[in-house]
Design a protein around this motif. Structure first.
Motif, PDB file in Angstrom:
ATOM      1  N   ASN A  23      13.252  10.281  -9.251  1.00 32.26           N
ATOM      2  CA  ASN A  23      12.498   8.923  -9.384  1.00 32.26           C
ATOM      3  C   ASN A  23      12.669   8.517 -10.589  1.00 32.26           C
ATOM      4  O   ASN A  23      12.666   9.306 -11.864  1.00 32.26           O
ATOM      5  N   ASP A  25      10.634   6.795 -12.595  1.00 31.21           N
ATOM      6  CA  ASP A  25       9.371   7.104 -13.515  1.00 31.21           C
ATOM      7  C   ASP A  25       9.656   8.366 -14.083  1.00 31.21           C
ATOM      8  O   ASP A  25       9.032   8.895 -15.328  1.00 31.21           O
ATOM      9  N   LEU A  26       9.753   9.504 -13.123  1.00 27.43           N
ATOM     10  CA  LEU A  26       9.904  10.978 -13.631  1.00 27.43           C
ATOM     11  C   LEU A  26      10.966  11.018 -14.783  1.00 27.43           C
ATOM     12  O   LEU A  26      10.931  11.673 -15.604  1.00 27.43           O
ATOM     13  N   LEU A  28      12.089   8.536 -16.984  1.00 25.62           N
ATOM     14  CA  LEU A  28      11.556   8.217 -18.107  1.00 25.62           C
ATOM     15  C   LEU A  28      10.544   9.109 -18.847  1.00 25.62           C
ATOM     16  O   LEU A  28      10.529   9.066 -19.963  1.00 25.62           O
ATOM     17  N   LYS A  29       9.717   9.754 -17.951  1.00 35.29           N
ATOM     18  CA  LYS A  29       8.863  10.670 -18.380  1.00 35.29           C
ATOM     19  C   LYS A  29       9.643  11.864 -19.190  1.00 35.29           C
ATOM     20  O   LYS A  29       9.320  12.255 -20.370  1.00 35.29           O
ATOM     21  N   ILE A  30      10.490  12.390 -18.738  1.00 33.34           N
ATOM     22  CA  ILE A  30      11.117  13.428 -19.063  1.00 33.34           C
ATOM     23  C   ILE A  30      12.105  12.861 -20.286  1.00 33.34           C
ATOM     24  O   ILE A  30      12.171  13.620 -21.555  1.00 33.34           O
ATOM     25  N   LYS A  32      11.210  10.437 -22.530  1.00 32.62           N
ATOM     26  CA  LYS A  32      10.168  10.303 -23.474  1.00 32.62           C
ATOM     27  C   LYS A  32      10.042  11.552 -24.131  1.00 32.62           C
ATOM     28  O   LYS A  32       9.734  11.818 -25.464  1.00 32.62           O
ATOM     29  N   ARG A  33       9.741  12.628 -23.419  1.00 34.42           N
ATOM     30  CA  ARG A  33       9.434  13.866 -23.878  1.00 34.42           C
ATOM     31  C   ARG A  33      10.505  14.515 -24.622  1.00 34.42           C
ATOM     32  O   ARG A  33      10.334  15.191 -25.876  1.00 34.42           O
ATOM     33  N   LYS A  34      11.671  14.385 -24.195  1.00 37.55           N
ATOM     34  CA  LYS A  34      12.845  14.760 -25.094  1.00 37.55           C
ATOM     35  C   LYS A  34      13.288  14.065 -26.370  1.00 37.55           C
ATOM     36  O   LYS A  34      13.246  14.829 -27.218  1.00 37.55           O
ATOM     37  N   LYS A  36      10.853  12.759 -27.937  1.00 39.79           N
ATOM     38  CA  LYS A  36       9.463  13.206 -29.065  1.00 39.79           C
ATOM     39  C   LYS A  36       9.929  14.499 -29.536  1.00 39.79           C
ATOM     40  O   LYS A  36       9.591  14.919 -30.833  1.00 39.79           O
TER      41      LYS A  36
END
Length: 76
Positions: A23, A25-26, A28-30, A32-34, A36
């Protein structure tokens, strides 16, 4: 002088997300975490404007005091 080439360009950082069939959205979440965790944004923000050495020293001291106050609160 030598064959060395000096450059002010920052090193490029690579962040990859493997998302075959994932997905968006998933992914993008991963991503963004990487980003950061790698500290890319902090480095970019630090390089966008010049900070005087005295200001760097002051910020470092304030951060140290903040950490110490936090440790003192936790010990009480």
């Amino acid at each position: 002088m030598g064959d060395q080439v000096y450059s002010n360009r920052p090193k490029t950082a690579h962040v990859k997300v493997k998302g075959n069939g994932m997905n968006i959205d998933l992914m993008l979440k991963i991503f963004k975490r990487k980003v950061k965790e790698s500290g890319i944004l902090e480095e970019y923000k630090a390089r966008t404007e010049y900070i005087k050495p005295s200001e760097k020293k002051k910020n470092k001291m304030n951060a140290s005091r903040k950490r110490q106050r936090k440790l003192d609160r936790e010990q009480d």
